[in-house]
Design a protein around this motif. Structure first.
Motif, short mmCIF file in Angstrom:
data_model
loop_
_atom_site.label_atom_id
_atom_site.label_comp_id
_atom_site.label_asym_id
_atom_site.label_seq_id
_atom_site.Cartn_x
_atom_site.Cartn_y
_atom_site.Cartn_z
N PHE A 81 0.83 -1.20 0.08
CA PHE A 81 0.01 -0.02 0.26
C PHE A 81 0.73 1.51 0.04
O PHE A 81 0.62 2.11 1.06
N PRO A 110 -2.20 -2.59 -4.93
CA PRO A 110 -2.83 -3.48 -4.13
C PRO A 110 -4.27 -3.42 -4.16
O PRO A 110 -5.13 -4.47 -3.81
N TYR A 111 -5.11 -2.54 -4.98
CA TYR A 111 -6.57 -2.64 -5.36
C TYR A 111 -6.70 -3.42 -6.56
O TYR A 111 -7.68 -3.99 -6.77
N THR A 113 -6.10 5.48 -4.00
CA THR A 113 -4.78 5.45 -3.32
C THR A 113 -4.64 6.33 -2.22
O THR A 113 -5.62 7.29 -2.16
#
Ligand code: 5AD
Ligand code: SF4
Length: 441
Positions: A162, A169-170, A343
């Motif tokens: 992250f 990460p998403y 983010t």
């Protein structure tokens, strides 16, 4: 009669090596379902784009491509969006590009055969989207390898770091490592198939955790390097936070591991690194560089840098330049900061005007060019082992790559070399991004 004309597909890939390798697996999976790959959109019944969303520019590319070929939808062609933009935008893609009928993120590729059945049945909105909690990895025996010299193996998918600017990460979900025995079995199959070079892939290979607890990342790396027939092993990408000394020791101990480490730093300013949530300081990064430089191998080191992160001052930027000097990288991939959906950094004002980001990028690239001129010059007079990758007919030169991952162009080998063969080359000339020389017999 299937809805998709003649079961043909076209696939275009954007972005990183993870995507390139995912595409090799997607192609293999489609072929196992009786589909045939064709070289153009016009010839295909199904048009697929495997997309990247790391920066806004990359994301826009797929929407431009979809607009360019929209008229083909009227001829009955189906369009599918795969990869990171698919996962990020999800069903919104159907609104933005109504001729798209398949949207699938990378964690759902295992279900591609079922999704194809739905498409063939005429379903106009087929989705394969996962939340971050997915445990799915995409292991398949159907990989259709397209690179004649280098075989990719995914060892870890997703990312749990992250970093404040990063969408990965998403789009790729949480970290999932593959069993080390399964990685080794694939490495052996690859060697049996005639490949001599393997590249281990992951968003963060150094975070690798064997689900069976048998091997650390460094142990897996060594074990892949010891597979009979394998002459070169590369790995990308590592995170400085979990780049441990045993990786350096493995490089020293196992000759087949290549003389190259890609270790993204992102910024030379500890203040910016903190804001980026990288969780290391300039000093801690330099400590790791110190291990590499003190090692027997002294591998070539390359990095990634972002300029213009929110709040980056001129002084912060100068610290990045001074870090480049201090490390003496052999290559830097540099990018202007691009705000990404979801983010943490999105809540910070994107404070540096684009013109200033562009200026910093140009200054950095020019600065790094000077460093590379000096670094590459050191190879003149050396004899390097080079793997042949191709030929530049116009210059009557072969193109190859040395263990340090530098391009080495060479002459003196006639015209009958094949990709994947090894030759020794005496280096006579250097450039900022490549070397040139003569084959040694
Ligand atoms: N803006 C600019 N560059 C980015 N990268 C990742 N996210 C962004 C972003 N939002 C860069 C980092 C990373 C590389 C793959 O892409 O440098 O290491
Ligand atoms: Fe993105 Fe950071 Fe994960 Fe790399 S480590 S993929 S930069 S979040």
């Amino acid at each position: 009669m299937p809805e998709i004309a003649s079961k043909t597909f076209y696939l275009e890939t954007f972005g990183c090596q993870m995507n390139a390798h995912d595409s090799e697996k997607v192609v293999g999976t489609l072929m196992a379902q009786g589909y045939r790959q064709v070289p153009t959109e016009e010839e295909a019944g199904l048009v697929l784009y495997n997309t990247c969303s790391i920066r806004d520019k990359a994301e826009q590319k797929v929407f431009h491509r979809l607009a360019d070929f929209r008229k083909l939808a009227a001829q009955g062609k189906k369009f599918g969006v795969l990869g990171c933009v698919a996962q990020q935008e999800g069903e919104k893609i159907f609104e933005r590009a109504p001729h798209v009928s398949l949207v699938a993120g990378s964690a759902s590729y295992r279900n591609l055969p079922q999704m194809l059945v739905q498409l063939e049945a005429g379903n106009q909105r087929v989705t394969g989207l996962d939340d971050r909690q997915t445990d799915e990895t995409f292991e398949t025996e159907f990989t259709q390898r397209t690179n004649p010299c280098r075989a990719y193996i995914t060892i870890i998918e997703g990312c749990d770091k992250f970093c404040a600017y990063c969408v990965v990460p998403y789009t790729r979900g949480k970290e999932r490592s593959r069993k080390s025995d399964s990685v080794l079995a694939e490495a052996r199959r690859i060697a049996d198939g005639g490949y001599t070079e393997i590249q281990l892939l992951g968003q963060n290979v150094s975070s690798y955790r064997d689900p069976t607890g048998k091997r650390s990342f460094a142990e897996l790396l060594s074990a892949v390097g010891e597979v009979p027939g394998i002459r070169r092993v590369r790995f990308t990408t590592s995170h400085p936070r979990d780049f441990t000394r045993d990786i350096v020791a493995a490089l020293d101990a196992v000759p087949t591991l290549c003389d190259h480490v890609h270790l993204p730093v992102q910024s030379g300013s500890s203040r910016v690194l903190k804001a980026m949530l990288r969780e290391y300081t300039r000093e801690q990064y330099l400590e790791r560089i110190g291990w590499l430089k003190a090692s027997r191998r002294q591998p070539s080191i390359t990095t990634d840098v972002i300029v213009g992160f929110p709040g980056e001052t001129e002084t912060d930027f100068e610290e990045t330049l001074s870090l480049l000097d201090q490390v003496g990288f052999d290559g830097v991939f540099s990018f202007k900061y691009s705000p990404r959906p979801n983010t943490p950094a999105l809540s910070l004002p994107d404070s540096i005007p684009d013109q200033e980001k562009a200026r910093r990028l140009a200054v950095l690239m020019e600065h790094q060019r000077g460093i590379q001129v000096k670094n590459y010059r050191r190879h003149v007079g050396q004899t390097l082992q080079v793997m042949v990758e191709g030929r530049r007919e116009a210059r009557q030169q072969w193109i190859g790559r040395c263990s340090q991952n530098k391009t080495v162009n060479f002459t003196g080998a006639g015209t009958d070399l094949k990709p994947g063969e090894y030759r020794n080359v005496y280096v006579t000339q250097s450039f900022p991004n490549s070397l040139a020389g003569e084959m040694v017999v």
